[in-house]
Motif scaffolding. Structure first.
Motif, PDB file in Angstrom:
ATOM      1  N   LYS A   1      -9.568  12.298   5.992  1.00 12.81           N
ATOM      2  CA  LYS A   1      -9.415  12.447   4.541  1.00 12.81           C
ATOM      3  C   LYS A   1      -8.606  11.286   3.958  1.00 12.81           C
ATOM      4  O   LYS A   1      -8.696  10.967   2.784  1.00 12.81           O
ATOM      5  N   TYR A   2      -7.767  10.679   4.804  1.00 16.06           N
ATOM      6  CA  TYR A   2      -6.872   9.629   4.323  1.00 16.06           C
ATOM      7  C   TYR A   2      -7.367   8.225   4.647  1.00 16.06           C
ATOM      8  O   TYR A   2      -7.090   7.280   3.909  1.00 16.06           O
ATOM      9  N   VAL A   3      -8.030   8.090   5.784  1.00 20.01           N
ATOM     10  CA  VAL A   3      -8.519   6.766   6.169  1.00 20.01           C
ATOM     11  C   VAL A   3     -10.017   6.835   6.419  1.00 20.01           C
ATOM     12  O   VAL A   3     -10.534   7.803   6.953  1.00 20.01           O
ATOM     13  N   LEU A  61      -8.048   0.774  11.968  1.00 16.46           N
ATOM     14  CA  LEU A  61      -8.371   1.026  10.560  1.00 16.46           C
ATOM     15  C   LEU A  61      -9.226  -0.102   9.997  1.00 16.46           C
ATOM     16  O   LEU A  61      -9.159  -1.244  10.463  1.00 16.46           O
ATOM     17  N   LEU A 102       0.133  13.412   4.803  1.00 18.54           N
ATOM     18  CA  LEU A 102      -0.548  13.681   6.077  1.00 18.54           C
ATOM     19  C   LEU A 102       0.286  14.644   6.928  1.00 18.54           C
ATOM     20  O   LEU A 102      -0.248  15.570   7.548  1.00 18.54           O
ATOM     21  N   VAL A 138      -8.367  15.933   9.328  1.00 18.52           N
ATOM     22  CA  VAL A 138      -7.318  15.671   8.340  1.00 18.52           C
ATOM     23  C   VAL A 138      -7.157  14.164   8.138  1.00 18.52           C
ATOM     24  O   VAL A 138      -7.104  13.665   7.014  1.00 18.52           O
ATOM     25  N   ILE A 139      -7.114  13.434   9.243  1.00 16.26           N
ATOM     26  CA  ILE A 139      -6.884  11.987   9.156  1.00 16.26           C
ATOM     27  C   ILE A 139      -8.017  11.289   8.419  1.00 16.26           C
ATOM     28  O   ILE A 139      -7.797  10.374   7.623  1.00 16.26           O
ATOM     29  N   PRO A 146      -8.033  -1.244   2.585  1.00 16.72           N
ATOM     30  CA  PRO A 146      -7.593   0.145   2.403  1.00 16.72           C
ATOM     31  C   PRO A 146      -8.579   0.891   1.532  1.00 16.72           C
ATOM     32  O   PRO A 146      -9.229   0.286   0.670  1.00 16.72           O
ATOM     33  N   GLN A 183       0.836  -1.194   0.000  1.00 15.62           N
ATOM     34  CA  GLN A 183       0.000   0.000   0.000  1.00 15.62           C
ATOM     35  C   GLN A 183       0.885   1.264   0.000  1.00 15.62           C
ATOM     36  O   GLN A 183       1.872   1.328   0.729  1.00 15.62           O
TER      37      GLN A 183
END
Lengths: 85, 85
Positions: free
Chosen positions: B52-54, B80, A42, B49-50, B84, A35
Protein backbone atom coordinates in the motif's frame (compact mmCIF):
# COMPACT_ATOMS: atom_id res chain seq x y z
CA UNK A 1 27.46 -11.48 9.16
CA UNK A 2 23.88 -11.62 7.99
CA UNK A 3 21.00 -10.32 10.03
CA UNK A 4 19.79 -13.87 10.52
CA UNK A 5 23.09 -14.63 12.25
CA UNK A 6 22.48 -11.72 14.59
CA UNK A 7 19.20 -13.28 15.67
CA UNK A 8 20.99 -16.56 16.32
CA UNK A 9 23.46 -14.81 18.62
CA UNK A 10 20.80 -12.98 20.61
CA UNK A 11 18.77 -16.18 20.87
CA UNK A 12 21.54 -17.87 22.85
CA UNK A 13 22.00 -14.97 25.21
CA UNK A 14 18.28 -14.80 25.96
CA UNK A 15 17.70 -18.55 26.18
CA UNK A 16 17.37 -18.46 29.94
CA UNK A 17 14.34 -16.17 29.71
CA UNK A 18 11.20 -18.24 29.29
CA UNK A 19 9.02 -15.50 27.82
CA UNK A 20 7.98 -15.85 24.24
CA UNK A 21 8.89 -12.84 22.14
CA UNK A 22 8.25 -11.39 18.75
CA UNK A 23 10.62 -8.83 17.29
CA UNK A 24 10.01 -6.86 14.14
CA UNK A 25 12.47 -4.61 12.39
CA UNK A 26 11.91 -2.38 9.43
CA UNK A 27 14.86 -0.58 7.87
CA UNK A 28 14.36 1.88 5.06
CA UNK A 29 17.42 3.05 3.18
CA UNK A 30 16.43 6.32 1.60
CA UNK A 31 17.85 7.99 -1.44
CA UNK A 32 15.22 10.74 -1.63
CA UNK A 33 16.03 12.86 1.38
CA UNK A 34 13.01 15.12 1.30
CA UNK A 35 10.51 12.37 0.86
CA UNK A 36 7.98 12.17 3.72
CA UNK A 37 8.34 9.14 5.93
CA UNK A 38 5.62 6.53 5.84
CA UNK A 39 7.11 4.35 8.55
CA UNK A 40 5.00 5.75 11.42
CA UNK A 41 1.81 4.98 9.51
CA UNK A 42 3.20 1.64 8.34
CA UNK A 43 3.98 0.82 11.97
CA UNK A 44 0.32 1.25 12.96
CA UNK A 45 -0.85 -1.09 10.24
CA UNK A 46 1.82 -3.68 11.00
CA UNK A 47 0.73 -3.74 14.64
CA UNK A 48 -2.88 -4.20 13.57
CA UNK A 49 -1.87 -7.22 11.47
CA UNK A 50 0.20 -8.72 14.29
CA UNK A 51 -2.60 -8.30 16.81
CA UNK A 52 -4.73 -10.54 14.62
CA UNK A 53 -2.27 -13.36 15.35
CA UNK A 54 -1.14 -12.70 18.90
CA UNK A 55 -3.23 -11.57 21.80
CA UNK A 56 -1.17 -8.65 23.12
CA UNK A 57 -2.15 -5.33 24.60
CA UNK A 58 -0.36 -2.10 23.79
CA UNK A 59 1.51 -2.25 27.12
CA UNK A 60 3.36 -5.39 25.94
CA UNK A 61 4.64 -3.59 22.86
CA UNK A 62 7.65 -1.30 22.79
CA UNK A 63 8.55 0.69 19.71
CA UNK A 64 11.83 2.38 18.85
CA UNK A 65 12.10 4.63 15.81
CA UNK A 66 15.38 6.12 14.62
CA UNK A 67 15.91 8.38 11.69
CA UNK A 68 18.87 10.04 10.05
CA UNK A 69 19.63 11.48 6.64
CA UNK A 70 20.03 8.12 4.91
CA UNK A 71 18.05 5.60 6.88
CA UNK A 72 15.02 5.11 9.04
CA UNK A 73 14.74 2.16 11.38
CA UNK A 74 11.69 0.94 13.18
CA UNK A 75 12.07 -1.68 15.92
CA UNK A 76 9.05 -3.29 17.55
CA UNK A 77 9.48 -5.65 20.51
CA UNK A 78 6.53 -7.66 21.76
CA UNK A 79 6.43 -9.85 24.85
CA UNK A 80 3.85 -12.53 24.12
CA UNK A 81 1.38 -13.83 26.69
CA UNK A 82 2.25 -17.10 28.45
CA UNK A 83 -0.49 -19.06 26.73
CA UNK A 84 -0.87 -19.17 22.96
CA UNK A 85 -4.10 -17.71 21.68
CA UNK B 1 25.33 -4.54 20.17
CA UNK B 2 21.71 -3.73 19.47
CA UNK B 3 19.96 -4.57 16.25
CA UNK B 4 19.80 -0.90 15.40
CA UNK B 5 23.60 -0.82 15.51
CA UNK B 6 23.66 -3.67 13.04
CA UNK B 7 21.64 -1.61 10.58
CA UNK B 8 24.06 1.28 11.01
CA UNK B 9 26.98 -0.99 10.07
CA UNK B 10 25.29 -2.42 7.00
CA UNK B 11 24.24 1.06 5.95
CA UNK B 12 27.85 2.15 5.58
CA UNK B 13 28.85 -0.90 3.59
CA UNK B 14 25.95 -0.47 1.19
CA UNK B 15 26.22 3.31 0.85
CA UNK B 16 27.73 3.08 -2.62
CA UNK B 17 24.61 1.39 -3.97
CA UNK B 18 22.06 3.99 -4.97
CA UNK B 19 19.00 1.77 -4.86
CA UNK B 20 16.48 2.47 -2.18
CA UNK B 21 15.73 -0.57 -0.04
CA UNK B 22 13.30 -1.71 2.58
CA UNK B 23 14.20 -4.60 4.86
CA UNK B 24 11.82 -6.28 7.27
CA UNK B 25 12.70 -8.85 9.85
CA UNK B 26 10.41 -10.79 12.09
CA UNK B 27 11.90 -13.03 14.78
CA UNK B 28 9.69 -15.23 16.89
CA UNK B 29 11.23 -16.87 19.96
CA UNK B 30 9.02 -19.81 20.72
CA UNK B 31 8.50 -21.53 24.01
CA UNK B 32 5.66 -23.77 22.79
CA UNK B 33 7.40 -26.13 20.42
CA UNK B 34 4.36 -27.82 18.95
CA UNK B 35 2.49 -24.62 18.27
CA UNK B 36 1.72 -24.13 14.57
CA UNK B 37 3.62 -21.32 12.93
CA UNK B 38 1.70 -18.27 11.86
CA UNK B 39 4.66 -16.51 10.28
CA UNK B 40 3.95 -17.64 6.68
CA UNK B 41 0.43 -16.20 6.89
CA UNK B 42 1.68 -13.12 8.72
CA UNK B 43 4.22 -12.63 5.94
CA UNK B 44 1.45 -12.44 3.32
CA UNK B 45 -0.43 -9.79 5.26
CA UNK B 46 2.70 -7.77 5.98
CA UNK B 47 3.49 -7.68 2.27
CA UNK B 48 -0.04 -6.53 1.51
CA UNK B 49 0.38 -3.64 3.98
CA UNK B 50 3.77 -2.68 2.55
CA UNK B 51 2.48 -2.69 -1.01
CA UNK B 52 0.00 0.00 0.00
CA UNK B 53 2.97 2.28 0.66
CA UNK B 54 5.51 1.26 -1.95
CA UNK B 55 4.88 0.40 -5.55
CA UNK B 56 6.75 -2.90 -5.88
CA UNK B 57 5.99 -6.05 -7.76
CA UNK B 58 6.59 -9.52 -6.36
CA UNK B 59 9.80 -9.84 -8.40
CA UNK B 60 11.40 -7.05 -6.32
CA UNK B 61 10.72 -8.91 -3.10
CA UNK B 62 12.88 -11.70 -1.72
CA UNK B 63 11.84 -13.67 1.32
CA UNK B 64 13.96 -15.89 3.55
CA UNK B 65 12.35 -18.00 6.25
CA UNK B 66 14.34 -20.00 8.78
CA UNK B 67 13.01 -22.19 11.51
CA UNK B 68 14.49 -24.29 14.28
CA UNK B 69 13.27 -25.67 17.57
CA UNK B 70 13.38 -22.38 19.42
CA UNK B 71 13.06 -19.63 16.87
CA UNK B 72 11.56 -18.68 13.56
CA UNK B 73 12.95 -15.85 11.52
CA UNK B 74 11.40 -14.18 8.55
CA UNK B 75 13.49 -11.80 6.43
CA UNK B 76 11.97 -9.75 3.63
CA UNK B 77 14.15 -7.65 1.35
CA UNK B 78 12.57 -5.20 -1.06
CA UNK B 79 14.34 -3.17 -3.72
CA UNK B 80 12.26 -0.05 -4.17
CA UNK B 81 11.59 1.56 -7.54
CA UNK B 82 13.73 4.53 -8.55
CA UNK B 83 10.90 7.01 -8.29
CA UNK B 84 8.85 7.39 -5.13
CA UNK B 85 5.18 6.61 -5.57
Amino acid sequence: MSLLDYFKITKVSSASVAKERLQILVAHERSFKNQPSYLPQLQKELLQVIQKYVNVGNDSISVNFEQDEHQETLEVNIVLPDKPR
